[in-house]
Design a protein around this motif. Structure first.
Motif, PDB file in Angstrom:
ATOM      1  N   THR A  15       0.724  -1.145  -0.384  1.00  0.00           N
ATOM      2  CA  THR A  15      -0.370   0.181  -0.181  1.00  0.00           C
ATOM      3  C   THR A  15       0.960   1.159   0.075  1.00  0.00           C
ATOM      4  O   THR A  15       0.881   1.672   1.248  1.00  0.00           O
ATOM      5  N   GLU A  25      -2.558   7.221  -4.934  1.00  0.00           N
ATOM      6  CA  GLU A  25      -3.338   5.998  -5.741  1.00  0.00           C
ATOM      7  C   GLU A  25      -2.931   6.224  -7.414  1.00  0.00           C
ATOM      8  O   GLU A  25      -2.176   5.038  -7.758  1.00  0.00           O
ATOM      9  N   THR A  26      -1.427   7.426  -7.301  1.00  0.00           N
ATOM     10  CA  THR A  26      -0.683   7.276  -8.650  1.00  0.00           C
ATOM     11  C   THR A  26       0.583   5.698  -8.229  1.00  0.00           C
ATOM     12  O   THR A  26       0.185   5.670  -8.880  1.00  0.00           O
ATOM     13  N   ARG A  29      -1.891   2.555  -8.721  1.00  0.00           N
ATOM     14  CA  ARG A  29      -1.890   1.987 -10.079  1.00  0.00           C
ATOM     15  C   ARG A  29      -0.719   1.639 -10.721  1.00  0.00           C
ATOM     16  O   ARG A  29      -0.823   0.386 -11.432  1.00  0.00           O
ATOM     17  N   ARG A  62     -10.002   2.631  -0.228  1.00  0.00           N
ATOM     18  CA  ARG A  62      -9.723   3.132  -1.196  1.00  0.00           C
ATOM     19  C   ARG A  62      -8.572   2.005  -2.126  1.00  0.00           C
ATOM     20  O   ARG A  62      -8.572   2.029  -3.272  1.00  0.00           O
ATOM     21  N   GLU A  65     -10.439  -0.002  -3.607  1.00  0.00           N
ATOM     22  CA  GLU A  65     -11.285   0.494  -5.161  1.00  0.00           C
ATOM     23  C   GLU A  65     -10.037   0.568  -6.294  1.00  0.00           C
ATOM     24  O   GLU A  65     -10.591   0.775  -7.569  1.00  0.00           O
ATOM     25  N   ILE A  66      -9.387   1.781  -6.305  1.00  0.00           N
ATOM     26  CA  ILE A  66      -7.933   1.791  -6.617  1.00  0.00           C
ATOM     27  C   ILE A  66      -7.719   0.437  -7.277  1.00  0.00           C
ATOM     28  O   ILE A  66      -7.467   0.873  -9.034  1.00  0.00           O
ATOM     29  N   ALA A  67      -7.301  -0.665  -7.175  1.00  0.00           N
ATOM     30  CA  ALA A  67      -6.472  -2.217  -7.103  1.00  0.00           C
ATOM     31  C   ALA A  67      -7.746  -2.237  -8.235  1.00  0.00           C
ATOM     32  O   ALA A  67      -7.411  -3.162  -9.040  1.00  0.00           O
ATOM     33  N   ASP A  69     -10.140  -1.778 -10.057  1.00  0.00           N
ATOM     34  CA  ASP A  69     -10.284  -0.404 -10.719  1.00  0.00           C
ATOM     35  C   ASP A  69      -8.978  -0.591 -11.900  1.00  0.00           C
ATOM     36  O   ASP A  69      -9.622  -1.259 -13.255  1.00  0.00           O
ATOM     37  N   GLU A  70      -7.480  -0.272 -10.899  1.00  0.00           N
ATOM     38  CA  GLU A  70      -6.940  -0.811 -12.206  1.00  0.00           C
ATOM     39  C   GLU A  70      -6.828  -2.193 -12.473  1.00  0.00           C
ATOM     40  O   GLU A  70      -5.896  -2.318 -13.724  1.00  0.00           O
TER      41      GLU A  70
END
Length: 306
Positions: A15, A25-26, A29, A62, A65-67, A69-70
């Protein structure tokens, strides 16, 4: 039979954190792309290497969601729900299910000591509340309870779990567990070790959950594929290179705790490789001091990672 078929290399995803300790987030991803492009067979979100127990509910959401999505569904994603009590694990599990994970990772209770029978009850309550496939995470150094072979078999027969991640360090017990489940093609045994993966695969394990896989996912995939092809010479050669790379986890001690030195070693390496913007961990874990960073850099250079 479970719809979730875990196998191969399933790293516990680091993380990345911003300087204010929010989720970066950047960088996250970029890490997920690094893993998927490296050929991993799944993602373990919010594991120990992910610093899961340091993260609040908003941060955990978060990360998921981010992981997801990517990753875009290219590989299955399971999610750690670790917390000291059953009801808090259920809260985490419901959140993870609502965000779309493919399965859950559950330990026994911790801080409050538990019995084998209470642990079975704990898994049963989580399964009743959130009907997703569950991977049992056996990590007695953190929970003060080693999941017995009988407990794992009972939970499998009651359809509570579809896999186990063995981070107990007891490879003899894991070998016997493999024999226990030789008649269960729908059950997966994954080792949490970075350094005896070839031994575990030779003994019948189905895969590996390596924290070091964040740094070198392709190396662990090569090891797994060589083992699956029966090329044990190549598997041993790759394992020995990864053992040399694994020395990054020891460079922070005594400035940090062994745990922070391990995760910090991964994060320092990933920072040097340009995968994450900041190498720091959740408070109060210390970042590696400059001399340790240089040692990590030397190890990366020696193992072909820089």
């Amino acid at each position: 039979m479970s719809t979730l078929k875990l196998h191969g290399i399933v790293p516990p995803v680091v993380t990345p954190l911003n300087e204010d300790f929010s989720v970066d987030e950047t960088s996250l991803r970029k890490v997920v792309r690094h893993l998927v492009d490296g050929g991993v067979h799944g993602l373990f979100l919010l594991g120990s290497t992910s610093e899961c127990v340091f993260l609040n509910a908003g941060q955990r959401a978060r990360v998921i969601e981010i992981a997801l999505d990517e990753a875009g569904g290219r590989v299955p994603a399971v999610c750690g729900t670790m917390d000291p009590t059953t009801d808090r694990v259920i809260e985490n599990a419901r959140q993870a299910r609502s965000l779309g994970v493919d399965g859950l990772v559950v330990t026994s209770q911790f801080y409050t000591r538990s019995s084998q029978g209470e642990t079975i009850d704990h898994f049963s309550m989580v399964k009743d509340a959130v009907d997703l496939p569950i991977l049992a995470y056996d990590i007695p150094v953190c929970t003060n309870l080693k999941l017995s072979r009988e407990t794992i078999r009972t939970m499998y027969e009651r359809k509570l779990i579809c896999a186990v991640k063995d981070s107990s360090g007891d490879i003899e017990n894991m070998r016997m567990l493999g024999l226990d489940f030789a008649d269960a093609p729908d059950f997966a045994i994954l080792t949490g070790s970075e350094t005896v993966v070839d031994y575990a695969l030779l003994g019948g394990a189905h895969g590996n959950v390596p924290g070091l896989g964040n740094v070198d996912p392709a190396g662990y995939v090569r090891l797994y594929e060589a083992a699956r092809a029966g090329d044990w010479v190549a598997a041993r050669r790759e394992q020995e290179r990864l053992i040399r790379l694994f020395q990054i986890v020891f460079q922070g001690v005594p400035h940090t705790s062994p745990n922070a030195s391990g995760v910090g070693g991964f994060k320092t390496a990933m920072h040097l490789m340009g995968l994450i913007a900041h190498p720091h961990m959740s408070r109060p874990n210390r970042v590696l001091p400059p001399a340790a960073v240089e040692r990590v850099k030397d190890i990366l250079l020696a193992t072909g990672m820089l």
